[in-house]
Write an enzyme that holds these catalytic residues in place. Structure first.
Site, short mmCIF file in Angstrom:
data_model
loop_
_atom_site.label_atom_id
_atom_site.label_comp_id
_atom_site.label_asym_id
_atom_site.label_seq_id
_atom_site.Cartn_x
_atom_site.Cartn_y
_atom_site.Cartn_z
N HIS A 19 42.40 41.04 57.52
CA HIS A 19 41.60 40.46 56.41
C HIS A 19 40.81 41.57 55.73
CE1 HIS A 19 38.99 37.05 54.74
NE2 HIS A 19 38.52 38.17 54.20
N HIS A 21 39.36 43.19 51.65
CA HIS A 21 39.26 43.18 50.19
C HIS A 21 39.42 44.62 49.70
CE1 HIS A 21 37.65 39.03 50.17
NE2 HIS A 21 37.21 39.40 51.36
N LYS A 104 45.35 31.96 50.50
CA LYS A 104 43.94 31.93 50.89
C LYS A 104 43.26 30.73 50.27
CE LYS A 104 40.06 33.23 52.58
NZ LYS A 104 39.30 34.46 52.54
N HIS A 141 38.64 30.27 54.18
CA HIS A 141 37.22 30.62 54.19
C HIS A 141 36.53 29.32 54.62
CE1 HIS A 141 33.55 32.82 52.79
NE2 HIS A 141 33.11 31.59 52.94
N HIS A 179 37.13 35.29 59.46
CA HIS A 179 35.76 35.76 59.73
C HIS A 179 34.85 34.68 60.33
CE1 HIS A 179 35.28 33.95 55.79
NE2 HIS A 179 35.83 34.97 55.18
N ASP A 252 37.19 42.03 57.02
CA ASP A 252 36.53 41.47 55.84
C ASP A 252 35.73 42.55 55.11
OD1 ASP A 252 35.98 39.55 53.94
OD2 ASP A 252 34.28 38.69 55.02
O1 DOR Z 1 30.88 38.56 52.10
C1 DOR Z 1 31.94 38.28 51.55
N1 DOR Z 1 32.45 39.06 50.57
N2 DOR Z 1 32.58 37.15 51.91
C2 DOR Z 1 33.65 36.73 51.25
O2 DOR Z 1 34.17 35.71 51.61
C3 DOR Z 1 34.14 37.43 50.04
C4 DOR Z 1 33.77 38.84 50.08
C5 DOR Z 1 33.97 39.55 48.75
O3 DOR Z 1 35.02 39.39 48.14
O4 DOR Z 1 33.07 40.29 48.35
ZN ZN Z 2 36.89 38.08 52.93
#
Ligand code: DOR
Ligand code: ZN
Length: 348
Positions: A19, A21, A104, A141, A179, A252
């Protein structure tokens, strides 16, 4: 044989991040090399602006990520689509053909770039049926969004109101609760059958919610779902170090420009990709369970996704180092979690 619970170094099969970003554009040049240095593969979140909702968008995003992998490193982005109320089941077939592995589910409004998320799970049932048939996973989520529900209770309420009914309606759909942050989630996942797994971040293993408020508001510890109280952190530590194959690594890691986190309405997300394995090692080592790190980081996620395990290795050495305070991030700065702090483990 007596296990050495405090080894000086630890060699393990190369891990994967289930997971992450990675964002897009100039951000890729900063974050992709960090992830590629540690992980063989990563499940890439689709919450771009606009979100990645078609197989063809996912494939062009994948090409942009691959272009940011430094020469000599091999890294495989595993692509996901962002589930919406009106995604067509045909898109699932195209996604399957293109090699997309999962969708997702963001409840609308739950977190960063989730405005286009699902307003009512029942609206997606035709799409979920197509996913179940095609063998695509659903990544959730797991937080309700109703303002009446206390922020710290949103994960537990999501399990009762949304996840339990969903699992009954789609018993063959593989679901990953992303998460997880609570004792309730860890107990629920452990109690269910083989079709439910969960990822756990390093920050939820290392910190409780005091970290956000120590001596003042500390925005770099703010993520969603938010850090919880100590009893929950301890339950997550138990789950992660238990050897139960349904708990696996998902950082995450979620980069935001520092000035948007240090802001009146600060963005949610902790950046951990620069030292992900070092942070997980700190957590596992704190309870003398380094021997459980390889299963959690390198085997269980691949097994759950039905993908082959990696065959090369990485080595972590017990050697203190100070993490950078920031990285360039396009025209801005990116401040990582634990920036400028001393860590006990280093990847060599
Ligand atoms: O803290 C987070 N940041 N939780 C999420 O679910 C998304 C992520 C983000 O894309 O910044
Ligand atoms: Zn995330």
């Amino acid at each position: 044989m007596i296990q050495n619970t405090h080894p000086a170094s630890y060699t393990l099969t190369r891990p994967d991040d289930w997971h992450i970003h990675l964002r897009d554009g100039t951000a890729l040049a900063t974050v992709v090399p960090h992830t590629a240095a540690q992980f063989a593969r990563a499940i890439v979140m689709p919450n771009l602006r606009p979100p990645v909702t078609t197989a063809s968008e996912a494939m062009s995003y994948k090409a942009r990520i691959k272009a940011a992998v430094p020469a000599g490193m091999s890294f495989e982005p595993l692509m996901t689509l962002y589930l919406t109320d009106n995604m067509s089941p045909d898109e699932i077939l195209r996604a399957k053909d293109a090699g997309v592995v999962a969708l997702k589910l963001y409840p609308a409004g739950a977190t960063t770039n989730s405005d286009a998320g699902v307003t009512d799970i029942r609206k997606t049932y035709k799409t979920l049926e197509a996913m179940q048939r095609a063998g695509l996973l659903l990544l959730v989520h797991g937080e309700v969004t109703s303002p009446e529900i206390d922020l710290f209770d949103r994960e537990a309420v999501f399990i009762d109101q949304q996840l339990i009914p969903l699992r009954k309606d789609f018993p063959e759909l593989k679901i990953v609760m992303e998460h997880i942050t609570t004792r309730e989630a860890s107990l629920y996942v452990a109690s269910e059958t083989s079709h439910l797994g969960a990822t756990i971040t390093a920050q939820h293993l290392l910190y409780n919610r005091n970290a956000i408020f120590t001596g003042g508001v500390r925005p770099h510890y703010y993520c969603l779902p938010v850090l919880k109280r100590e009893t929950h952190r301890l339950a997550l530590m138990d789950a992660a170090t238990s050897g139960n194959p349904r708990f696996f690594l998902g950082t995450d890691s979620a980069p935001h420009a520092a000035h948007l986190k240090e802001h009146a309405v600060g963005c949610a997300g902790c950046y951990t990709a620069h030292a992900a394995m070092e942070l997980y090692a700190a957590a596992f080592d704190s309870v003398g369970k380094m021997d459980k790190l390889e299963g959690f980081a390198s085997f269980f996620g691949a097994d759950f996704y039905g993908l082959p395990r990696n065959t090369d290795t990485i080595t972590l050495k017990r050697e203190t180092w100070t993490t950078p305070e920031s990285f360039p991030f396009g025209d801005a700065l990116l401040k990582p979690l634990a920036g400028g702090e001393t860590l006990a483990w280093q990847m060599i």
